[in-house]
Structure formats: C-alpha cells, structure tokens
Design an enzyme around this catalytic site. Structure first.
Site, PDB file in Angstrom:
ATOM      1  N   GLU A 137       5.575  14.185   7.616  1.00 27.13           N
ATOM      2  CA  GLU A 137       6.870  13.538   7.841  1.00 27.13           C
ATOM      3  C   GLU A 137       7.499  13.979   9.151  1.00 27.13           C
ATOM      4  O   GLU A 137       8.220  13.216   9.796  1.00 27.13           O
ATOM      5  CB  GLU A 137       7.813  13.824   6.666  1.00 27.13           C
ATOM      6  CG  GLU A 137       7.486  13.088   5.383  1.00 27.13           C
ATOM      7  CD  GLU A 137       7.667  11.578   5.498  1.00 27.13           C
ATOM      8  OE1 GLU A 137       8.539  11.134   6.270  1.00 27.13           O
ATOM      9  OE2 GLU A 137       6.912  10.856   4.827  1.00 27.13           O
ATOM     10  N   HIS A 288       5.063  29.540  -5.200  1.00 29.76           N
ATOM     11  CA  HIS A 288       4.039  30.454  -5.678  1.00 29.76           C
ATOM     12  C   HIS A 288       3.204  31.005  -4.526  1.00 29.76           C
ATOM     13  O   HIS A 288       2.835  32.179  -4.528  1.00 29.76           O
ATOM     14  CB  HIS A 288       3.124  29.776  -6.696  1.00 29.76           C
ATOM     15  CG  HIS A 288       2.145  30.723  -7.310  1.00 29.76           C
ATOM     16  ND1 HIS A 288       0.867  30.885  -6.826  1.00 29.76           N
ATOM     17  CD2 HIS A 288       2.289  31.602  -8.339  1.00 29.76           C
ATOM     18  CE1 HIS A 288       0.246  31.811  -7.551  1.00 29.76           C
ATOM     19  NE2 HIS A 288       1.079  32.264  -8.468  1.00 29.76           N
ATOM     20  N   LYS A 329       5.609  40.561  -7.304  1.00 25.40           N
ATOM     21  CA  LYS A 329       5.808  39.693  -6.139  1.00 25.40           C
ATOM     22  C   LYS A 329       7.104  40.008  -5.399  1.00 25.40           C
ATOM     23  O   LYS A 329       7.259  39.648  -4.238  1.00 25.40           O
ATOM     24  CB  LYS A 329       5.780  38.227  -6.587  1.00 25.40           C
ATOM     25  CG  LYS A 329       4.439  37.813  -7.179  1.00 25.40           C
ATOM     26  CD  LYS A 329       4.490  36.442  -7.831  1.00 25.40           C
ATOM     27  CE  LYS A 329       3.150  36.104  -8.466  1.00 25.40           C
ATOM     28  NZ  LYS A 329       3.184  34.804  -9.188  1.00 25.40           N
TER      29      LYS A 329
END
Length: 377
Positions: A137, A288, A329
C-alpha cells in the site's frame, strides 16, 4: 382508638455501616483525578498531558506516552559517536535501546502512513515488522491516490465499478494495475540477479530493493532504504505482492525468497540489543513476530501495545502484556502498557507527545552518524 406507634428516627445500623464505611486509604502519594481546564486556552500539549490524570483509557494513553519516552531517553542516553558496535546482520549501530515498531497493513492504507514515514525519515526506530498489505500500500500510494468513502457502501456496486473498499476508504483497482506495471520489471531483474550473481533474496531484501526503486520521499520504505532500517514481513505473499509473485511465476518461474535468513536476522537484532523497546500497533502476525524476537533476549525492557483486541477468546492479538511476561517476551520488571484504542487516531497523538518532541535530538544524531564510519573497524 389506639395511638399510632412513633416511627424511629435512628438509621438502621446495618445500613449505616454499609453506606458510611470508613476509608483506610493513604492518599499521600496518590494521583488526583483531574482533566484539562479550557479556561486556560487551547494548548494541545497541555491537553494531551492531562490525559494521564483523566482516568479510564485517557490514563492508559498517558502511560503509553511515558513508556515510549522512557524508550527514547534510553536510546539517546549514549551519544552516537560513542557507539562503536554494529549489528553484523543489519549493519546498524547498536544504540542503547533498539526500538521495534510493528504495524498492521490498515495503518498504511490510512493516513497513519505519514506518521510512520516521519519516524523512519528521522531514524527514530530501528526495525519495522509489517504485514504484506502495509508494504504494497505504501508503494501503491506513490502511484495513485486512495479516497475517503464510507463504511456502508455496497460491496456489489463497488465491485461493478472496480473500486476496492478498505473500511471507509476507497482504492480504485487501477492503482493495482499501476503497481503490477511497476513491480514486474523489478521482479524480472531480481530473478536475473539470482541466476547470474547468486543473489539470495529474502522478504527484507525485496522491501529494501523496492524502497530504492520507488525513489519517492513520500514512501515509508524509501526512507527505510536511505537510513538502513530493516523491514521484516514474514507473510509477504499475503497480499498484492503475493498476487504479483504468483503471476510472475507463471511467466518466468524460479524466483526464491528465503524467510529463514530473515527470522535469523530479526532475532539477532533483538539478541544483540543493549536494551529493547516494542511499539506494536494492532495484533496478529506483527504482534507475535516482534514479541517472539524479544523472547530470544528474555524479554523487552519497554513495551506499548495499541489495539482493540480482547483476551476472552485466547488470541495473541487480545492478550494483555502480562501474558507476554509469562512467556519471557517482556521482562518481569518492565512496566508495559496496553492502550485499547483505534491506532488511526491514537498513534499520531502518541507520536506528537513523544518522538516529535525529540526531533531535534534525533536529527542531530542522524547527521552526526552520517559523518562516522559505516562499519566497525
């Protein structure tokens, strides 16, 4: 005639104890709830600063601003001329805080594209992770405009007219024809370099090359090319670029993209980071992928998520930061923030209160870096 008993004027003790329960609260260090007073005039910085004490999602906005400012201050803590270490996979200087920016494609389809372009133009972030639509885009907008429409326009009628709807925005299908005409010769050249020079293409190398070829300062990936900011898109085939690769494979087969080299490159960017910050707009793959890279270093030091996902369905998109802490994480002593909001209006305001207020420092840093050796001695 019997007299009427006199009504008791005493409040029932059970009611009094319930309603007039005594507080056991120390307000010494507590923050008072207070919003902006427009009697002080229109001051947008003061207005946005007041969100921190406004409550509800406004306070979450204020906390997100504070967390990103901590990232920026950590990054700028060490002068660029004092940094001699390079990441061998990206050839970027190892600043004191590596900032990962993940975003979904809809944010490039809308006007947040210009906000993202601003960040990479001034070298404010170190890595982008974007879904396929957010790659194409950007280039398509260099070739043709998108337009404001409405959420309730008839899909059937738009299809008859060759117009694609993205939420309440419209993209003429001719833009994709222009994109194909621009991209196909580049794919031909890439295949030729693969066959004659042994070039091993990865999604990040393709995006780097396209950023060079577009040669348009309105493009996000033009500036990523100029400032050597790696862009990872592990699902690059999941969009118009995938359509073009499919068409190209019928015309001339053999072009290969290696995703393993890219995951190694991105994970190593996290592993070698002195400190790490994550800014993730939206959910799904980008959320993720950025988080999992930071797992490789036992968690990011700073983290801000902006999305509308909820946790009740067990999706990673809606998972709160504390779930990421359980996976390693995000570091256990971090102060992560999730702002539940549409990033199309929230993120430009966040940038106004964070990166934009440090532009002079970033520009001076970038200018100084240009005068330093490109590689470590």
């Amino acid at each position: 005639m019997a007299s009427t008993p006199k009504a008791s004027t005493d409040v029932p003790s059970i009611a009094a104890e319930a309603v007039l329960a005594k507080s056991d609260f120390d307000s010494t260090n507590a923050t008072v709830v207070k919003g902006y007073d427009f009697n002080n005039g229109i001051d947008h910085h003061a207005l946005l600063s007041s969100y921190a004490t406004c409550g509800f999602s406004a306070t979450k906005f204020g906390l997100a601003v504070q967390e990103i400012i901590r990232m920026i201050n950590k990054k700028l803590e060490v002068p660029v001329e004092d940094i001699t270490d390079f990441n061998s996979h990206t050839n970027r200087r190892l600043s004191n805080c590596t900032i990962f920016l993940g975003l979904t494609s809809n944010l490039v389809s809308c006007g947040v594209r210009e906000t993202i372009r601003y960040l990479v133009e001034h070298n404010m972030v170190d890595c982008l992770v974007v879904t396929a639509g957010g790659i194409e885009e950007d280039f398509i907008k260099c070739l043709g405009n998108s337009y404001i429409g409405a959420f309730n326009l008839s899909g059937k009628e738009l299809r008859k007219k060759g117009v694609n709807r993205v939420g309440n925005m419209l993209v003429p299908n001719d833009n994709y024809v222009k994109f194909e005409n621009w991209l196909m010769p580049i794919l031909d050249q890439m295949l030729e370099e693969q066959n004659s020079q042994g070039m091993k293409w990865t999604p990040s190398k393709v995006i780097h090359r396209l950023g060079k070829e577009i040669n348009d300062k309105s493009s996000i990936y033009y500036w990523c090319y100029q400032n050597n900011i790696p862009v990872f898109s592990p699902a690059l085939t999941d969009g118009s670029i995938g359509d073009m690769l499919y068409f190209h494979s019928h015309k001339t087969s053999g072009l290969v993209l290696d995703i393993v080299e890219d995951v190694r490159k991105m994970n190593n960017q996290a592993v070698t980071a002195k400190h790490s910050g994550m800014i993730i707009l939206g959910g799904g793959l980008v959320k993720h992928h950025v988080s999992n890279a930071n797992l490789m270093r036992n968690g990011a030091d700073f983290s801000v998520n902006v999305n509308t996902g909820q946790e009740f369905d067990g999706s990673d998109s809606g998972a709160p930061p504390d779930e990421a802490v359980s996976w390693g994480k995000i570091k256990m002593d971090a102060t992560p923030v999730k702002l539940c909001a549409d990033a199309s209006f929230a993120f430009p305001l966040i940038v106004a209160e964070t990166f934009a207020r440090y532009q002079q420092q970033f520009d001076q840093r970038l200018e100084k870096e240009k005068s330093l050796p490109k590689k470590a001695a």
